[in-house]
Enzyme design. Structure first.
Site, PDB file in Angstrom:
ATOM      1  CD  GLU A 184      -0.208  -1.205   3.247  1.00  0.00           C
ATOM      2  OE1 GLU A 184      -0.013  -1.209   4.474  1.00  0.00           O
ATOM      3  OE2 GLU A 184      -0.340  -2.253   2.587  1.00  0.00           O
TER       4      GLU A 184
ATOM      5  CG  ASP B 220      -1.242   0.236   9.194  1.00  0.00           C
ATOM      6  OD1 ASP B 220      -0.041  -0.067   9.122  1.00  0.00           O
ATOM      7  OD2 ASP B 220      -2.162  -0.545   8.899  1.00  0.00           O
TER       8      ASP B 220
END
Length: 516
Positions: free
Chosen positions: A43, A176
């Site tokens: 990602e 994250d």
């Protein structure tokens, strides 16, 4: 000088990699989607605009074509389409890998990591210690407009012991970080995902370095969210205007590992209110909260520091939910084409709507335009057009009971078919004959999304086709399906057909897309 083709074969052999088949001469590399220059990508991270330059950071293994040795890869662009590969931004070192995170500008130098004349850009990331498999939160900074990044000497800024009271795994599942400055409270906000615990935690800081836990957002506190939606990761959070009103709303975007419409990873967004410490979610509508109904839109984040004069919320994700299985040998993972995200009422429902950024028009050339034409069963249109990098736009009025089909990357035995079925208002992408689907059990199949006709009976479909992908936008962008495909080079045809009734084509515009 060694012949380039021979040099390539020698390089591949030395790496122990398999050469691409003769049916696919360039290892399926896309024409206008970003891929790493080599090896693994997942990602995007730290998406930020600095001056006139768009920065793309991404999870990257610089040494192999599989997940591992994770660092922040880096690329820059002036238009979100032509990307220049840069050196690794945040390296894995001393047994600590650099997992996903976000970036932000610190204009007042509240971190103290720059000075008043040259405030820093900051990047927060999860440090993953491979020996213990623990995850803590770390900081890096740049004082040269994002060209190079220095890790903060006082890392970690949130240790596993600080996480432990708010993470039942004791720091194994805190990752994250999404960080932004909250103007209303005057604090910096961090949002952390807690994987299998299906929750987000919210933290505040006055200086970007010292953090205090404030609240959790749990799945049980979101009215209408299915318990099947599990494994929350990659949060993003921002305010978004509600089109047609003077209002804005807070949006939390995240990627559950399970529960998406196509199975596996998917990206959803929910609206709500935020008081600087806790997020209160609005009741969710399962029919509108998923941003993509395809298999390949994972870990989406949005660019920050975009000038108000631009005003767009632009998001992108990695197109790959099959790990290292896809049949590419020199690279893994590609970025979805950047798309705008907005919130508006479509019909009677409020929808998140997405469209490819308008910059795409500057690299496309019209191949064929049709207008005010009726297509009937037995007819095939567009069959003279060939292309593997296309932007196809179709607006039509379907008869009751009709099915309009657009086949792309069509060959003798391969095609990917985008359909609109009028009887149940369904948009679909059929990959069962799309090419190589042997690499993963989830690689084929049919993915669907609801798409109602507009108030006049019109249906609009836009399809971005590239070497190994399709991204389908239905209506105003309220129905989106993104999928990887792996056809042969020779499968480059198009076909537009209808069954079960006629369709009046208001407009058809087929464009070739090229970065050259």
């Amino acid at each position: 000088m060694l012949n380039p083709k021979v040099a390539y074969m020698v390089w591949m052999t030395c790496l122990g990699l398999t050469l691409p088949s003769q049916a696919q001469s360039n290892d399926y590399r896309p024409s206008y989607h970003f891929t790493p220059d080599q090896y693994w990508m997942n990602e995007p991270n730290g998406l930020i605009k600095i001056g006139s330059t768009w920065h793309l950071f991404f999870q990257h293994n610089p040494t192999a074509n599989v997940w591992g040795n994770i660092c922040w890869g880096h690329a820059t662009s002036t238009d979100l389409m032509h990307w220049a590969h840069k050196p690794t931004a945040i390296a894995d070192e001393n047994g600590v890998e650099a997992f996903t995170g976000t970036a932000y500008y610190d204009p007042n130098n509240t971190s103290g990591l720059g000075d008043s004349a040259n405030p820093p850009y900051l990047a927060w990331f999860t440090g993953y210690t491979t020996s213990s498999q623990t995850q803590d939160q770390r900081l890096a900074f740049s004082v040269d407009n994002g060209a190079t990044w220095t890790k903060f000497q006082g890392n970690p800024i949130i240790s596993t012991s600080q996480e432990a009271p708010h993470d039942i795994t004791g720091g194994l599942e805190s990752r994250d970080p999404k960080v932004f400055f909250h103007r209303q409270s005057g604090n910096w906000i961090m949002v952390l995902a807690h994987g299998g615990q299906d929750k987000l935690s919210f933290w505040t800081s006055a200086d970007t370095i010292n953090w205090t836990w404030q609240s959790d957002l749990k799945s049980t506190s979101i009215n209408g969210l299915s318990s099947d939606i599990t494994g929350w990761e990659v949060p993003d959070m921002f305010e978004l205007p509600v089109e047609g009103t003077e209002e804005t709303t807070w949006v939390v975007m995240m990627t559950p590992a399970e529960g998406s419409p196509a199975g596996g990873n998917g990206v959803l967004a929910i609206t709500g209110s935020f008081d600087g410490k806790s997020f209160t979610a609005d009741p969710v509508d399962a029919s509108t909260m998923w941003l993509d109904n395809g298999r390949d839109f994972d870990g989406a984040l949005s660019w920050v520091n975009v000038p108000a004069s631009d005003g767009r919320r632009i998001i992108a994700a990695v197109m790959n939910s099959y790990g290292s299985n896809p049949p590419t040998t020199t690279w893994k993972g590609m970025l979805s084409f950047p798309r705008t995200l907005s919130l508006k009422k479509v019909g009677t429902q409020q929808h998140f709507v997405q469209q490819p950024i308008t910059e795409l028009d500057t690299i496309s050339t019209s191949l064929q335009i049709l207008a005010n034409q009726t297509i009937t069963p037995g007819q095939t249109l567009l069959s003279s057009i060939r292309g593997t990098a296309l932007d196809v736009r179709v607006a039509f009025y379907p008869d009751a009971g009709s099915v309009l089909s657009l086949a792309v990357r069509k060959g003798a035995s391969e095609q990917t078919v985008i359909k609109y079925t009028q009887s149940d208002a369904t948009l679909s992408v059929d990959r069962t004959e799309s090419g190589d689907i042997s690499y993963d059990p989830a690689a084929g199949g049919v993915h669907t999304a609801k798409l109602e006709e507009d108030g006049t009976g019109l249906v609009s479909i836009r399809v971005l086709v590239d070497t190994c992908s399709v991204e389908v936008f239905g209506g105003q962008g309220e129905a989106v399906i993104s999928d990887l495909i792996f056809p042969s080079d020779s499968s480059d045809g198009l076909a537009l057909e209808v069954t079960g009734g006629n369709a009046v084509l208001q407009s058809v515009d087929v464009r070739s897309v090229s970065l050259e």
